[in-house]
Design a protein around this motif. Structure first.
Motif, PDB file in Angstrom:
ATOM      1  N   PHE A 126       7.017   9.842  -0.927  1.00  0.00           N
ATOM      2  CA  PHE A 126       5.593   9.719  -0.628  1.00  0.00           C
ATOM      3  C   PHE A 126       4.925  11.093  -0.625  1.00  0.00           C
ATOM      4  O   PHE A 126       3.785  11.250  -1.010  1.00  0.00           O
ATOM      5  CB  PHE A 126       5.392   9.030   0.721  1.00  0.00           C
ATOM      6  N   ASP A 127       5.626  12.080  -0.154  1.00  0.00           N
ATOM      7  CA  ASP A 127       5.165  13.467  -0.211  1.00  0.00           C
ATOM      8  C   ASP A 127       6.398  14.347   0.002  1.00  0.00           C
ATOM      9  O   ASP A 127       7.528  13.872  -0.104  1.00  0.00           O
ATOM     10  CB  ASP A 127       4.046  13.767   0.808  1.00  0.00           C
ATOM     11  N   GLU A 128       6.190  15.603   0.335  1.00  0.00           N
ATOM     12  CA  GLU A 128       7.325  16.527   0.455  1.00  0.00           C
ATOM     13  C   GLU A 128       8.279  16.171   1.581  1.00  0.00           C
ATOM     14  O   GLU A 128       9.463  16.498   1.555  1.00  0.00           O
ATOM     15  CB  GLU A 128       6.810  17.961   0.650  1.00  0.00           C
ATOM     16  N   THR A 129       7.751  15.504   2.594  1.00  0.00           N
ATOM     17  CA  THR A 129       8.589  15.264   3.770  1.00  0.00           C
ATOM     18  C   THR A 129       8.910  13.797   3.995  1.00  0.00           C
ATOM     19  O   THR A 129       9.858  13.477   4.710  1.00  0.00           O
ATOM     20  CB  THR A 129       7.894  15.809   5.039  1.00  0.00           C
ATOM     21  N   ARG A 144       0.844  -1.209   0.000  1.00  0.00           N
ATOM     22  CA  ARG A 144       0.000   0.000   0.000  1.00  0.00           C
ATOM     23  C   ARG A 144       0.873   1.251   0.000  1.00  0.00           C
ATOM     24  O   ARG A 144       0.578   2.215  -0.682  1.00  0.00           O
ATOM     25  CB  ARG A 144      -0.895  -0.016   1.240  1.00  0.00           C
ATOM     26  N   ALA A 145       1.960   1.194   0.777  1.00  0.00           N
ATOM     27  CA  ALA A 145       2.839   2.350   0.841  1.00  0.00           C
ATOM     28  C   ALA A 145       3.439   2.650  -0.530  1.00  0.00           C
ATOM     29  O   ALA A 145       3.587   3.802  -0.921  1.00  0.00           O
ATOM     30  CB  ALA A 145       3.949   2.113   1.860  1.00  0.00           C
ATOM     31  N   PHE A 146       3.796   1.591  -1.269  1.00  0.00           N
ATOM     32  CA  PHE A 146       4.375   1.822  -2.587  1.00  0.00           C
ATOM     33  C   PHE A 146       3.357   2.435  -3.548  1.00  0.00           C
ATOM     34  O   PHE A 146       3.702   3.185  -4.446  1.00  0.00           O
ATOM     35  CB  PHE A 146       4.945   0.517  -3.157  1.00  0.00           C
ATOM     36  N   GLU A 147       2.078   2.081  -3.351  1.00  0.00           N
ATOM     37  CA  GLU A 147       1.043   2.706  -4.181  1.00  0.00           C
ATOM     38  C   GLU A 147       0.961   4.202  -3.923  1.00  0.00           C
ATOM     39  O   GLU A 147       0.488   4.957  -4.758  1.00  0.00           O
ATOM     40  CB  GLU A 147      -0.326   2.065  -3.903  1.00  0.00           C
ATOM     41  N   ASP A 148       1.427   4.610  -2.745  1.00  0.00           N
ATOM     42  CA  ASP A 148       1.360   6.022  -2.382  1.00  0.00           C
ATOM     43  C   ASP A 148       2.555   6.813  -2.901  1.00  0.00           C
ATOM     44  O   ASP A 148       2.649   8.023  -2.677  1.00  0.00           O
ATOM     45  CB  ASP A 148       1.294   6.181  -0.855  1.00  0.00           C
ATOM     46  N   VAL A 149       3.482   6.145  -3.565  1.00  0.00           N
ATOM     47  CA  VAL A 149       4.673   6.843  -4.053  1.00  0.00           C
ATOM     48  C   VAL A 149       4.270   7.935  -5.038  1.00  0.00           C
ATOM     49  O   VAL A 149       3.524   7.698  -5.982  1.00  0.00           O
ATOM     50  CB  VAL A 149       5.650   5.857  -4.728  1.00  0.00           C
TER      51      VAL A 149
END
Lengths: 136, 105
Positions: B32-35, B9-14
């Motif tokens: 995943f986001d800016e931070t 799931r985390a990789f889908e959020d890349v």
């Protein structure tokens, strides 16, 4: 093989000889799985799987000023991305005077080595080299 | 992200991937986001291993999507066409033919 179609030839001849007036038409590009000829339309990619002719391509934004008897497309001409199922093997393009699938008249065409357009593929005529229209 | 187990799931959020090379390693930063992000430091062997396995996985994925093995994933298919017309001679010849036809010649 490439050519203007009989329809365009007649329009240009009539225009040239003052028999009729031919206004600049919509120019929309389509892809074909069976090649058009001067007098036959060939087989356009099936109207499914996100296929559509391109939007109107007329104007200086889209074509380089003719030089040495030919012009080329200024920008990439991209078709929609193929979705759901293959478009088949495209073997030709034609420029028509309507962007609506199956409508209008073919004006010119050319065939090329067949290329399979599969799911997720995007068919493109690259800027400057994709389409050349030459009158010699 | 240190110490966390990264799930599918985390990789889908890349949201972006950055590559860089230093110290004989390829740094693959999954953003995943800016931070938040995850950096994989890969040796040349690992890069080759990744490429080979990703290619296999791509084929399986495409087959599952019904696209068929070996089909492109987001390929750009460059086409080239040249409409070459000998317009003047063609036009004049055609006009001549039409005139002849109308004149019954």
């Amino acid at each position: 093989m490439s050519s203007f179609t009989d329809i365009l030839e007649d329009e240009l001849i009539d225009h040239l000889f003052g028999i009729g007036t031919y206004a600049s038409p919509v120019l929309s590009i389509g892809l074909y799985t069976a090649n058009p000829t001067d007098s036959t339309t060939g087989t356009e990619v099936t109207n499914a799987n996100n296929y559509a002719r391109t939007a109107d391509q007329t104007g200086t934004a889209n074509w380089n000023t003719s030089s040495g008897g030919s012009t080329t497309n200024k920008l990439n001409i991209d078709f929609n991305q193929c979705q759901t199922a293959t478009w088949g093997t495209v073997t030709a393009m034609a420029i028509s005077d309507s962007a609506t699938y199956g409508a209008g008249n073919q004006l010119m065409y050319d065939d090329f080595a067949g290329v399979a357009i599969n799911v997720n593929d995007t068919a493109r005529f690259p800027a400057s080299t994709g389409i050349t229209c030459a009158i010699t | 992200m240190a110490g966390e187990i990264v799930t599918g799931r985390a990789f889908e959020d890349v949201d972006g991937i950055e590559f860089s090379v230093s110290d004989n390693l390829v740094h693959i930063k999954l953003k995943f986001d800016e931070t938040r992000g995850l950096t994989i430091n890969a040796t040349p062997y690992m890069v080759r291993h990744l490429i080979e396995n990703l290619e296999r996985a791509e084929k399986v994925l495409l087959a599952e999507q019904g696209a068929g093995e070996g089909n492109g994933l987001g390929r750009i298919i460059n086409l080239h066409a040249r409409v070459n017309v000998q317009a003047i001679t063609e036009a004049l010849n055609k006009h001549q033919r039409d005139r002849s036809s109308r004149n019954g010649n």
